[in-house]
Scaffold this active site. Structure first.
Site, PDB file in Angstrom:
ATOM      1  N   HIS A   1       0.797  -1.223   0.000  1.00 29.58           N
ATOM      2  CA  HIS A   1       0.000   0.000   0.000  1.00 29.58           C
ATOM      3  C   HIS A   1       0.835   1.281   0.000  1.00 29.58           C
ATOM      4  CE1 HIS A   1      -3.701  -2.245   0.410  1.00 29.58           C
ATOM      5  NE2 HIS A   1      -3.155  -2.930   1.391  1.00 29.58           N
TER       6      HIS A   1
ATOM      7  N   HIS B   1      -2.336  -2.803   8.353  1.00 29.44           N
ATOM      8  CA  HIS B   1      -2.791  -2.673   6.976  1.00 29.44           C
ATOM      9  C   HIS B   1      -1.858  -3.367   5.992  1.00 29.44           C
ATOM     10  CE1 HIS B   1      -5.613  -1.262   4.042  1.00 29.44           C
ATOM     11  NE2 HIS B   1      -4.700  -0.556   3.393  1.00 29.44           N
ATOM     12  N   ASP B   2      -0.590  -2.981   5.942  1.00 32.48           N
ATOM     13  CA  ASP B   2       0.372  -3.752   5.173  1.00 32.48           C
ATOM     14  C   ASP B   2       0.783  -4.955   6.016  1.00 32.48           C
ATOM     15  OD1 ASP B   2       0.605  -2.693   2.642  1.00 32.48           O
ATOM     16  OD2 ASP B   2       2.065  -1.172   3.232  1.00 32.48           O
TER      17      ASP B   2
END
Length: 194
Positions: free
Chosen positions: A106, A133-134
């Site tokens: 991302h 998120h990542d």
């Protein structure tokens, strides 16, 4: 903290669940908790932020748009600024779902996060920002702020630490992260499954 998968459902239900569970504590979409630390008189502020509303592409995505469109990002950013300004704690740690900087999948989608939070964290003396998120381990440092990505509880993704000149360490591995604090030290241990 709330993330993109939470926004596919009902984020308010997670907040309301705080009222019925002794083990669940999410009193709002963004909030602060002050903790005392042994031998550290001024303690720690853990500041939790709600990052999905700062993702512009979510406003046109059917999965997220109903959840993010009613959120006031200016109000939240002003709240964060005031909390950081008022904090007299020895340690200021901010926690959000989306990274501010990353060498992962991302990385190209984070310009709004860097714009909204990078300078603010530096000016207000944030010691560290933790995100997910990542799906990898990563430690980046920009100015005096340490950025940690600890999205290692999900399907692994490749990471390219050459994408970001601020990367000090990265690894695509499953695992956990342990953080310990004293008056003078913030220690972060990335522990993989091998």
């Amino acid at each position: 903290v709330l993330g993109n998968h939470d926004y596919r459902g009902n984020p308010d239900a997670e907040i309301e669940y705080t009222k019925v569970s002794r083990r669940w504590n999410m009193p709002a979409r963004y909030y602060v908790i002050h903790k005392e630390i042994e031998n550290c008189p001024m303690g720690l502020d853990l500041i939790f932020i709600d990052t999905p509303p700062f993702q512009h592409k979510y406003y046109s995505d059917i999965s997220y748009k109903d959840g993010v469109k009613g959120q006031d990002t200016t109000l939240q950013r002003n709240w964060l600024d005031s909390v950081l300004t008022a904090s007299r704690s020895r340690w200021k740690i901010v926690i959000g779902h989306h990274p501010v900087f990353s060498s992962g999948k991302h990385a190209k989608d984070l310009s709004e996060m860097a714009k909204q939070f990078g300078d603010l964290f530096e000016k207000k003396g944030v010691d560290a920002y933790f995100s997910g998120h990542d799906h990898h381990f990563e430690h980046l440092k920009k100015a005096n702020v340490n950025y940690f990505i600890v999205g290692t509880g999900s399907e692994l993704r490749k990471v390219d630490d050459k994408k970001n000149p601020n990367t000090l360490f990265s690894k695509s591995a499953s695992g956990i992260t342990i953080v310990s604090l004293s008056q003078n030290n913030l220690t972060v241990k990335f522990i993989d499954t091998m």
